[in-house]
Design a protein around this motif. Sequence first.
Motif, PDB file in Angstrom:
ATOM      1  N   ILE A  17       0.838  -1.201   0.000  1.00 31.47           N
ATOM      2  CA  ILE A  17       0.000   0.000   0.000  1.00 31.47           C
ATOM      3  C   ILE A  17       0.873   1.251   0.000  1.00 31.47           C
ATOM      4  O   ILE A  17       0.584   2.222  -0.717  1.00 31.47           O
ATOM      5  N   GLU A  20       2.076   1.765  -3.414  1.00 30.90           N
ATOM      6  CA  GLU A  20       1.024   2.319  -4.266  1.00 30.90           C
ATOM      7  C   GLU A  20       0.803   3.808  -3.995  1.00 30.90           C
ATOM      8  O   GLU A  20       0.505   4.566  -4.917  1.00 30.90           O
ATOM      9  N   TRP A  29       0.762   5.368 -13.688  1.00 27.99           N
ATOM     10  CA  TRP A  29      -0.080   5.070 -14.846  1.00 27.99           C
ATOM     11  C   TRP A  29       0.631   5.462 -16.131  1.00 27.99           C
ATOM     12  O   TRP A  29       0.415   4.847 -17.165  1.00 27.99           O
ATOM     13  N   LEU A  42      -6.898   5.585  -9.665  1.00 32.14           N
ATOM     14  CA  LEU A  42      -7.611   5.492  -8.385  1.00 32.14           C
ATOM     15  C   LEU A  42      -8.761   4.491  -8.458  1.00 32.14           C
ATOM     16  O   LEU A  42      -8.977   3.727  -7.510  1.00 32.14           O
ATOM     17  N   HIS A  45      -7.680   1.033  -7.974  1.00 32.83           N
ATOM     18  CA  HIS A  45      -7.229   0.723  -6.619  1.00 32.83           C
ATOM     19  C   HIS A  45      -8.363   0.405  -5.646  1.00 32.83           C
ATOM     20  O   HIS A  45      -8.111  -0.194  -4.599  1.00 32.83           O
ATOM     21  N   LEU A  48      -8.511  -3.360  -5.822  1.00 29.79           N
ATOM     22  CA  LEU A  48      -7.238  -3.904  -5.341  1.00 29.79           C
ATOM     23  C   LEU A  48      -7.122  -3.814  -3.827  1.00 29.79           C
ATOM     24  O   LEU A  48      -6.733  -4.784  -3.158  1.00 29.79           O
ATOM     25  N   LEU A  49      -7.464  -2.662  -3.274  1.00 24.23           N
ATOM     26  CA  LEU A  49      -7.380  -2.501  -1.821  1.00 24.23           C
ATOM     27  C   LEU A  49      -8.424  -3.353  -1.109  1.00 24.23           C
ATOM     28  O   LEU A  49      -8.149  -3.909  -0.038  1.00 24.23           O
TER      29      LEU A  49
END
Length: 124
Positions: A17, A20, A29, A42, A45, A48-49
Amino acid sequence: MADLLFWLYLSNSVLLINHEIESAYWKEWELFNLPGGVTGFLLVHFPLLLFVLYGLVLVFKHSLSGLIFSFILCLGGIFTFVIHMCFFKKNRNEFNKTISKFILVATLFVSLAQLAVTIYIMIT
């Protein structure tokens, strides 16, 4: 062993994290030629998170699916290290700060330890 896996998973999650967070600073990106700019970055993510955090819950519950999530997170951590080493070889210096390198190397070591523990638990 399950408690060790929990702490390794948590440590790996924190490292990834943080990576990231830094990757937003370096506009990752653009490094990967991803469409959508910061908005797309974003949006990607969110799932993903969610995946990373939900996996932590499953590992805490000692579930089989937690082991699968753990295995995938390990592969993600190893991939993160390897792909950034490839970028370094191409003279891309976005993640060339000492803290950046520390996070990447720590991610590799924690991912390998987590992978070993995950596999051990899977086979025993």
